[in-house]
Design a protein around this motif. Sequence first.
Motif, mmCIF file in Angstrom:
data_model
loop_
_atom_site.group_PDB
_atom_site.id
_atom_site.type_symbol
_atom_site.label_atom_id
_atom_site.label_comp_id
_atom_site.label_asym_id
_atom_site.label_seq_id
_atom_site.Cartn_x
_atom_site.Cartn_y
_atom_site.Cartn_z
ATOM 1 N N ASN A 370 -15.490 -1.705 12.900
ATOM 2 C CA ASN A 370 -14.209 -1.429 12.269
ATOM 3 C C ASN A 370 -14.368 -1.499 10.752
ATOM 4 O O ASN A 370 -14.997 -2.428 10.226
ATOM 5 N N ILE A 371 -13.816 -0.504 10.056
ATOM 6 C CA ILE A 371 -13.801 -0.471 8.594
ATOM 7 C C ILE A 371 -12.365 -0.141 8.175
ATOM 8 O O ILE A 371 -11.810 0.866 8.623
ATOM 9 N N ALA A 372 -11.767 -0.980 7.327
ATOM 10 C CA ALA A 372 -10.366 -0.763 6.955
ATOM 11 C C ALA A 372 -10.125 -1.207 5.514
ATOM 12 O O ALA A 372 -9.891 -2.385 5.254
ATOM 13 N N PRO A 373 -10.193 -0.277 4.532
ATOM 14 C CA PRO A 373 -9.851 -0.609 3.146
ATOM 15 C C PRO A 373 -8.361 -0.375 2.862
ATOM 16 O O PRO A 373 -7.733 0.500 3.467
ATOM 17 N N THR A 374 -7.801 -1.170 1.943
ATOM 18 C CA THR A 374 -6.389 -1.067 1.583
ATOM 19 C C THR A 374 -6.234 -1.223 0.074
ATOM 20 O O THR A 374 -6.843 -2.104 -0.534
ATOM 21 N N TRP A 375 -5.406 -0.367 -0.504
ATOM 22 C CA TRP A 375 -5.044 -0.472 -1.919
ATOM 23 C C TRP A 375 -3.556 -0.762 -1.996
ATOM 24 O O TRP A 375 -2.736 -0.079 -1.381
ATOM 25 N N THR A 376 -3.185 -1.770 -2.755
ATOM 26 C CA THR A 376 -1.785 -2.154 -2.939
ATOM 27 C C THR A 376 -1.456 -2.104 -4.422
ATOM 28 O O THR A 376 -2.156 -2.699 -5.243
ATOM 29 N N HIS A 377 -0.362 -1.402 -4.758
ATOM 30 C CA HIS A 377 0.039 -1.237 -6.161
ATOM 31 C C HIS A 377 1.468 -1.734 -6.351
ATOM 32 O O HIS A 377 2.402 -1.274 -5.669
ATOM 33 N N LEU A 378 1.635 -2.697 -7.225
ATOM 34 C CA LEU A 378 2.946 -3.217 -7.570
ATOM 35 C C LEU A 378 3.592 -2.264 -8.573
ATOM 36 O O LEU A 378 3.208 -2.217 -9.738
ATOM 37 N N VAL A 379 4.580 -1.494 -8.131
ATOM 38 C CA VAL A 379 5.211 -0.494 -8.985
ATOM 39 C C VAL A 379 6.071 -1.173 -10.040
ATOM 40 O O VAL A 379 5.999 -0.865 -11.237
ATOM 41 N N ASN A 380 6.913 -2.091 -9.598
ATOM 42 C CA ASN A 380 7.728 -2.886 -10.520
ATOM 43 C C ASN A 380 8.109 -4.166 -9.794
ATOM 44 O O ASN A 380 7.585 -4.448 -8.699
ATOM 45 N N ALA A 381 9.020 -4.923 -10.347
ATOM 46 C CA ALA A 381 9.374 -6.218 -9.760
ATOM 47 C C ALA A 381 10.027 -6.082 -8.397
ATOM 48 O O ALA A 381 10.090 -7.068 -7.641
ATOM 49 N N ASN A 382 10.498 -4.893 -8.039
ATOM 50 C CA ASN A 382 11.208 -4.710 -6.783
ATOM 51 C C ASN A 382 10.509 -3.796 -5.790
ATOM 52 O O ASN A 382 10.979 -3.669 -4.651
ATOM 53 N N SER A 383 9.445 -3.151 -6.166
ATOM 54 C CA SER A 383 8.843 -2.170 -5.258
ATOM 55 C C SER A 383 7.324 -2.241 -5.290
ATOM 56 O O SER A 383 6.714 -2.621 -6.296
ATOM 57 N N ILE A 384 6.740 -1.852 -4.162
ATOM 58 C CA ILE A 384 5.293 -1.934 -3.986
ATOM 59 C C ILE A 384 4.841 -0.765 -3.118
ATOM 60 O O ILE A 384 5.559 -0.320 -2.212
ATOM 61 N N PHE A 385 3.645 -0.257 -3.399
ATOM 62 C CA PHE A 385 3.087 0.895 -2.695
ATOM 63 C C PHE A 385 1.757 0.479 -2.075
ATOM 64 O O PHE A 385 0.942 -0.210 -2.705
ATOM 65 N N THR A 386 1.549 0.901 -0.842
ATOM 66 C CA THR A 386 0.309 0.578 -0.126
ATOM 67 C C THR A 386 -0.295 1.846 0.453
ATOM 68 O O THR A 386 0.415 2.675 1.030
ATOM 69 N N PHE A 387 -1.605 1.968 0.296
ATOM 70 C CA PHE A 387 -2.338 3.082 0.893
ATOM 71 C C PHE A 387 -3.617 2.524 1.503
ATOM 72 O O PHE A 387 -4.316 1.727 0.876
ATOM 73 N N SER A 388 -3.899 2.917 2.745
ATOM 74 C CA SER A 388 -5.100 2.389 3.393
ATOM 75 C C SER A 388 -5.649 3.400 4.378
ATOM 76 O O SER A 388 -4.972 4.352 4.786
ATOM 77 N N GLY A 389 -6.869 3.170 4.768
ATOM 78 C CA GLY A 389 -7.530 3.983 5.778
ATOM 79 C C GLY A 389 -8.223 3.075 6.766
ATOM 80 O O GLY A 389 -8.385 1.868 6.536
ATOM 81 N N PHE A 390 -8.642 3.631 7.868
ATOM 82 C CA PHE A 390 -9.334 2.821 8.871
ATOM 83 C C PHE A 390 -10.152 3.729 9.775
ATOM 84 O O PHE A 390 -9.835 4.899 9.992
ATOM 85 N N ILE A 391 -11.207 3.162 10.277
ATOM 86 C CA ILE A 391 -12.001 3.813 11.318
ATOM 87 C C ILE A 391 -12.513 2.725 12.246
ATOM 88 O O ILE A 391 -13.045 1.704 11.793
ATOM 89 N N ARG A 392 -12.298 2.924 13.538
ATOM 90 C CA ARG A 392 -12.687 1.942 14.545
ATOM 91 C C ARG A 392 -13.295 2.689 15.722
ATOM 92 O O ARG A 392 -12.794 3.744 16.121
ATOM 93 N N GLN A 393 -14.361 2.144 16.283
ATOM 94 C CA GLN A 393 -14.994 2.785 17.441
ATOM 95 C C GLN A 393 -15.385 1.754 18.476
ATOM 96 O O GLN A 393 -15.930 0.700 18.157
#
Length: 919
Positions: A370-393
């Motif tokens: 299993n490989i699963a990277p995640t990027w999390t970006h704090l947009v401002n004090a009230n909002s947050i953005f997450t982007f990730s991928g994964f591969i599992r076999q």
Amino acid sequence: MIRHLICLTLAAACAASSYAQSTSANSGTVRGSVLDPSGAAIPNATVEIQNPVSHYDQSVKTDAQGKFEVDNIPFNNYHSTALTKGFQTEEQDIDVRSPLPVEVKFILKIGESTTAVTVTEAGDLLETDPTSHTDVDRGLFDKLPLESASSSLSSLVTMATPGVAADSNGLFHGLGDHASNSFSVDGQPITDQQSKVFSNQVPVDSVQSMEVIEGAPPAEFGGKTSLVIVVTTRSGLGATTPHGDVTASYGTFGSSNGAFDLSYGQQKWGNFISASGLNTGRFLDGPEYQVFHDHGNEENLFDRLDFKLSDKDSINLNLGFSRSWFQTPNSYDAQNATAWNGLVVNNGGLGPNGLTVGSADQRSQIRTFNIAPTWTHLVNANSIFTFSGFIRQDQYNYHPSDNPFADFTPDLQLATEGQSRSLKNAGVRTSYSWVNHTHNIKAGATYEHTFITEHDTFGLVDPTANAPCLNSDGSFDTNPLLTNPGCTGAGLQPNPGFVPLLACYDLTRTAPLPASDGCPNNTSGEYAYYGHADIKEFALYLQDAITIRNWTFNLGVRFDKYNGLTHAAQGEPRLGIAYNFKPTNTVLRVSYARTMETPFNENLVLASTGCDNAVINALQATVPGGACQNTVPLSPGHRNEFHAGLQQAFGKYLVIDGEYIWKYTHKAFDFSVLGNTPITYPIEWQSSKIPGYAIRATVPNYHGLSAFVVMSSVAARFFGPQVAGIGSGPGGDVVFRIDHDEKFNQTTHLQYQPWKTGPWFSMNWRYDSGLVAGPAPCAGGNCANGPNGGDTVVDVSGLTPDQQFQAGLYCGSVFATPTTPISPTGLCPASQYGSKFLSLPAPGTENDDHNPPRIASRNLFDIAVGHDNIFRGDRYKWSGRLTVVNLTNKEALYNFISTFSGTHYVTPRAITATVGFHF
């Protein structure tokens, strides 16, 4: 495609080199400062965060500026304190519901401090969440005796969660469904089966906490949602002083286990790594109480890397690899090779190939990465953005016995069979969260691409499965030299049910086959089946948790599109309402969810297209009632589920949470087997109705004593006909209780530690009323007895002596043995018939819906005694633990001739001693 997804997700993570907050989609961050009345910083103050129900408990020290930060906190409500010498203790309640950091400020007054966090109000035990769920942290499951070392996560879910029926080999049935459960590991969806005969689970050493959602699932979850197990893994972020554990254990069945984990890092980065290995003589639950041919081993490696690249951006990377190798446990028949030593054909212990048959030696290997990277970006004090991928076999390989004829077990396995099956899942997911005092809005999308590859081989090893000739009494002739055209010349009758095509793959036939049969080289050999499919799934969701005074509203909608062997698209509303009666510490809630139920992926191609294959079609016809019935590919179904619940706190010492459930499913999934072989595949029934209730009562820590009780009753009523999958079940408009229906089960857990630095004791009491055991012979009613059956006589001739022995059957004073049946004729007067291990309906009362045969009820007791710091060390600690599973050595069954998995006994008494070094 997979290579592109890996590059895309890793590139996204690396591109964040200038920018996150909490590095997991399932956890949050609490940060803030501790000040004196003048506003000056208080360094080296202790800030402790605790949830008394889940047993979460973490503490940190403030830095020189009086600041603190606690990362990787699972979503929940918490009670926190700040304390230091010369100041009064300050307490606050904290609600962590998103990856956005929660800011906390403590202002300490001058005076005397207390020394620990205490629950001061009943409200600290309540959650005003419309969705019922169970929270469990390491503080609890570190001391919980678990039945299975090779599937500890399954054991943990079964023991700690209401609504779960226990089954063999780490399988559990959540709220009446077969295995319609999914895991969300740091936000990564894993919807494929996690029983240890299908896949390798996330190692429990890597788990920080677990939330099991039994209620109507929020819109962010789809696929398999009967239970959603939200897992937060351990992190090394902020571990400025490296710490870890080294443990070793040894116990019954020659079981040995070694494990190592290490957390280290700084405020801006961290790494957690764990490795473990298990070797045991009882890896799976066997068909006999005595262990035969059940060796297995498992190795796990998990690594989580966290980086805070700035105050706004973080990335984390989960890496995992597991390998398991295990033997298929033998029955007495398989162990002693009686199938070729007089039970069916007397051949002096030799197979048609002239070799000694010997014991069955079937074994499997599963490799999971299993490989699963995640990027999390704090947009401002009230909002947050997450982007990730994964591969599992999961790569699953099943190896038959070296001598194929050792695989023959009458009525259970008619063919030697091998499998090489690959299940690969790759995808990306993204979400955007916006939070204020009233709203917690989350929108997201998930794309998954699943690659299924199936390569199966089989050859008939039952000489009666496709015998060309019949004896004068109508029995099958097992002479391996005869062919169908030669029956008359040998003074026998041609078998009208003989299938020439199957003769090509009948290994019991040693004579040259007629050219008219069309077999390669006019000889028999194994048949090879190959299947492949690409399944694409896309989902969009929008949800909002709205808090207005004492009200909480969960509003959401999800859209799922499924594109595989079939196609489907659905819109799915999700609704929930909860109200908190604060004067009485009562929370009332109701919820509703519409869900799209997707087919199981294991052998999905075979299940959907197998009947179009002439050889598979012919093989299936050898099983009574199993002939193909114009099978169509499996397609997603839909479910409407309703929940109504209540949570009540009694002071600060007890909280009770109860839920009533109604689930109505159109196209309900289960599993079956191919032609009495170990090849399992999914099937689909017309519909199911599952009502039930689930209750959990929790006693938080009271002078060192803590406890919980979970209990449930779930009915699983399925309605025919079978609408997809290779036909092998009852036909027509039947109504029946499927074999994951259980009237009642409960787990009581007690844990006592008189003082924090002393020894501790814990105990489990598990009661199961028993799953449905449909194949059990019974008298009259709807029971499928022989011609001499009825209400007065039971016909057990369809079971071998060993199967009768496994079921604990008796007729009067005669009990079955592995080689002796309860009656020479197979018939027993109903008044003298019974079982030690089954609960059988009274004569004439059997009903597949309202009164089916069941496994007999059982009470199992487990205990553990330990000490976490034997030598009272500060920096370095030694621990010891003694665990006993099935303390009373209860002899009992999980199931009996289950369509999916056969017969299995619960584990006999197992004693394990563990020593640990902690630094």
